[in-house]
Design a protein around this motif. Structure first.
Motif, PDB file in Angstrom:
ATOM      1  N   LEU A 196      -1.887 -20.665  -5.778  1.00 37.21           N
ATOM      2  CA  LEU A 196      -2.302 -21.408  -4.458  1.00 37.21           C
ATOM      3  C   LEU A 196      -3.249 -22.838  -4.447  1.00 37.21           C
TER       4      LEU A 196
ATOM      5  N   PRO B 223      -5.825 -19.968 -13.545  1.00 39.35           N
ATOM      6  CA  PRO B 223      -6.706 -20.038 -12.053  1.00 39.35           C
ATOM      7  C   PRO B 223      -7.677 -21.256 -12.067  1.00 39.35           C
ATOM      8  N   LYS B 224      -8.311 -21.209 -13.228  1.00 38.27           N
ATOM      9  CA  LYS B 224      -9.700 -21.920 -12.897  1.00 38.27           C
ATOM     10  C   LYS B 224      -9.261 -23.577 -12.838  1.00 38.27           C
ATOM     11  N   LEU B 225      -9.863 -24.169 -11.720  1.00 41.00           N
ATOM     12  CA  LEU B 225      -9.617 -25.649 -11.753  1.00 41.00           C
ATOM     13  C   LEU B 225     -11.108 -26.193 -12.219  1.00 41.00           C
TER      14      LEU B 225
ATOM     15  N   LYS C 284       0.043 -12.025 -12.220  1.00 38.94           N
ATOM     16  CA  LYS C 284      -1.160 -12.874 -12.612  1.00 38.94           C
ATOM     17  C   LYS C 284      -1.260 -14.231 -12.224  1.00 38.94           C
TER      18      LYS C 284
ATOM     19  N   ARG D 110       1.265 -22.088   0.425  1.00 42.67           N
ATOM     20  CA  ARG D 110       1.274 -20.605   0.403  1.00 42.67           C
ATOM     21  C   ARG D 110       2.823 -19.878  -0.050  1.00 42.67           C
TER      22      ARG D 110
ATOM     23  N   HIS E 195       2.803 -20.119  -3.413  1.00 42.01           N
ATOM     24  CA  HIS E 195       1.888 -18.876  -4.352  1.00 42.01           C
ATOM     25  C   HIS E 195       2.593 -17.707  -4.212  1.00 42.01           C
ATOM     26  N   VAL E 196       3.277 -17.498  -2.935  1.00 41.86           N
ATOM     27  CA  VAL E 196       3.804 -15.910  -2.715  1.00 41.86           C
ATOM     28  C   VAL E 196       5.021 -15.808  -3.697  1.00 41.86           C
TER      29      VAL E 196
ATOM     30  N   MET F 106      -2.103 -26.516  -3.784  1.00 43.24           N
ATOM     31  CA  MET F 106      -2.701 -27.385  -2.667  1.00 43.24           C
ATOM     32  C   MET F 106      -3.002 -28.833  -3.078  1.00 43.24           C
TER      33      MET F 106
ATOM     34  N   TYR G 134      -1.923 -17.216  -9.886  1.00 45.90           N
ATOM     35  CA  TYR G 134      -2.283 -17.572  -8.571  1.00 45.90           C
ATOM     36  C   TYR G 134      -2.387 -19.015  -8.635  1.00 45.90           C
TER      37      TYR G 134
ATOM     38  N   GLN H  85       3.601 -15.336  -7.384  1.00 48.80           N
ATOM     39  CA  GLN H  85       3.260 -13.904  -7.562  1.00 48.80           C
ATOM     40  C   GLN H  85       4.345 -12.827  -7.770  1.00 48.80           C
TER      41      GLN H  85
ATOM     42  N   PRO I 181      -1.066 -25.823   5.052  1.00 47.99           N
ATOM     43  CA  PRO I 181      -1.152 -25.290   3.873  1.00 47.99           C
ATOM     44  C   PRO I 181       0.035 -24.481   3.678  1.00 47.99           C
TER      45      PRO I 181
END
Lengths: 71, 448
Positions: free
Chosen positions: B422, B272-274, B418, B406, B409-410, B426, B420, B413, B402
């Motif tokens: 989104l 998740p971390k950008l 786990k 979205r 993302h959905v 983007m 994410y 998930q 967006p």
């Protein structure tokens, strides 16, 4: 030993789905976050008893913020 | 009694108007009851209703039919209360038959049988709701919405200003953190060109095909900008196709993604971390981006220039008032103008045509093929990447910011709790907004 749960993404806390003292398991739903005008469920990355919750509804949190501590 | 009836809109009301009023009501229903893009569909829907009430005059243009050759008027072929189609004969002289190049109704006949007319003399004044190419068929807007359309959209004012607001609303950090995802936003432009060629195949002109193809860019203001420049007579259909398909992204993307990916691919986990993006990068991006893109594609200047200045307002941190205005009341006012006006282009006689149906069909193909191109390109990139990307984020390259991100993302998930995606989605999502504006600029530059 305590374990920290961090958020995977930034957003606004819509609701916290667990309480201090609850016992949770990995993959349980713990938070509802709003990001990009969409609610996203955040799942626990670990299991244990919730010792402390560091956030409240309406808070704006950043990626990697520690939202709760498990024991 | 009869005179009173002739003054009402009922004289000109026909089944097409009723059908369009139902369509407008349907869009309003979707907006209110289903919450589908209510900010767009409610004013568009109401605009449609208003313009299908004959004699209301909101979208009227005045057209003067002139004699091409000198001659003597022999017959007035049509009476003043008749609604007529494009190409209908209006006046016959001994030298020619004068046909109306627009559909509409007569407001006055300026000649009488037996009268001599010279070339260039006005023989009839016609009221129409048709959007025409002004260099070929010059008309004068005389209604509230037709004036807004002429001076707001045809003069290229409203769509670029909306882009300014979109720039102020767009956070480019996810794209700058992982610039390779820009390629996904570019890959989806395939859908635009694919639909362009399909449209040509179905007999549309180059200008019309470009306006239909750009629907796949999933960018409302860009679609309106391109169509207003190249093929204003189909602007209602392209704009409505674009906005409706954007609202239907949750229905269009999942089947495309599922068809082109395996479960295992959809489960690919992305950290998740950008990478943190510095303030300097965020400030430099709109400045450098505008310079490079506009030098490369000069005709994209109105859209890209406004987009980037709006983004600079957002990121520079010292003009918060401007950024906030652009993000809120400014964009709301522009949205009211543009949506009511687009609704207003959909008078039954403009909209109920075979080409509208084709445009809607090719539009959805354009959209789906854009998403497919994004997914396939992401899979192609994975052949070379050590840290794989989830190919679903390629589908977010269909702009529709967006919403497309979205949806991805959905779906992500659902496959892997786990994951994410989104912010990863983007990246291509915002890149595609720029990609669409560039693709639009290319069309306008080449064909305009």
């Amino acid at each position: 030993m305590s374990k920290e749960i961090a958020t995977p993404m930034a957003g606004k806390v819509v609701s916290i789905l667990v309480n201090e003292g609850d016992t949770i398991q990995e993959d349980d739903e713990i938070l509802l976050l709003e990001a990009m005008k969409m609610e996203t469920t955040v799942y626990a990355t670990d299991g244990g008893k919730v010792k402390k919750i560091n956030i409240k509804s309406g808070d704006r949190i950043e990626e990697d913020d520690i939202v709760m501590i498990l024991e | 009694m009869l005179f009173g009836l002739l003054e009402t809109g009922f004289v000109y009301f026909y089944w097409g108007n009723l059908l369009m009023i139902l369509l407008g009501g349907g869009l309003i229903f979707l907006g209110i009851a289903k919450k589908m893009e209510p900010l767009l569909l409610i004013p568009i829907g109401f605009g449609i209703i208003l313009v299908n009430l004959p004699l209301g005059g909101l979208m009227d243009y005045r057209y003067e039919l002139t004699a091409q050759r000198s001659g003597v008027v022999q017959e007035i072929v049509i009476d003043e209360t008749t609604r007529f189609a494009e190409g209908t004969a209006i006046v016959r002289t001994n030298a020619e038959i004068l046909q109306s190049p627009v559909h509409g109704r007569l407001t006055s006949i300026e000649v009488q049988p037996g009268q001599n007319v010279g070339a260039g003399d006005v023989v009839a004044v016609i009221i129409t709701t048709m959007q025409t190419d002004q260099s070929v068929i010059p008309t004068e807007p005389i209604g509230l919405l037709s004036r807004l359309f002429a001076y707001g959209i045809m003069w290229h004012i409203l769509p670029p200003l909306i882009f300014l607001s979109l720039g102020a609303l767009t956070n480019f950090a996810p794209m700058l953190a992982n610039p390779r995802v820009m390629l996904l936003g570019a890959a989806t432009q395939f859908g635009v060109y694919f639909a362009f060629f399909i449209s040509l195949f179905f007999g549309f002109s180059f200008e019309e095909a470009a306006s239909i193809g750009i629907i796949g860019g999933a960018e409302g203001p860009t679609t309106i900008f391109v169509t207003a420049t190249l093929a204003p007579h189909i602007i209602g259909a392209t704009a409505v196709a674009c906005y409706s398909y954007m609202a239907m992204v949750p229905l269009i993307l999942p089947p495309v993604i599922n068809l082109l990916t395996t479960k295992k691919e959809r489960q690919i986990y992305m950290k998740p971390k950008l990478r943190p993006v510095s303030k300097l990068e965020k400030i430099l991006f709109p400045i450098v981006g505008a310079i490079i893109v506009i030098l490369l594609v000069p005709s994209s200047a109105p859209l890209i220039g406004c987009f980037m200045v709006g983004n600079l307002f957002r990121e520079c941190g010292v003009v918060d008032r401007l950024a906030e205005t652009a993000q809120t009341s400014f964009v709301d006012i522009l949205t009211i103008f543009i949506t009511l006006t687009i609704g207003g282009t959909m008078a039954a006689e403009n909209f109920i045509t075979v080409s509208t149906l084709s445009i809607l069909v090719i539009g959805v193909i354009s959209f789906a093929s854009a998403a497919a191109a994004g997914v396939l390109f992401a899979k192609f990139m994975n052949l070379f990447l050590k840290e794989k990307i989830n190919p679903m984020i390629g589908a977010a390259g269909v702009s529709a910011v967006p919403m497309a991100a979205r949806v991805v993302h959905v779906m992500g998930q659902k496959e892997n709790k786990k994951n994410y995606l989104l912010m990863h989605a983007m990246g291509p999502n915002v890149a595609a907004a720029i990609g669409a504006a560039i693709a639009g600029g290319v069309f306008v530059g080449v064909l305009g």
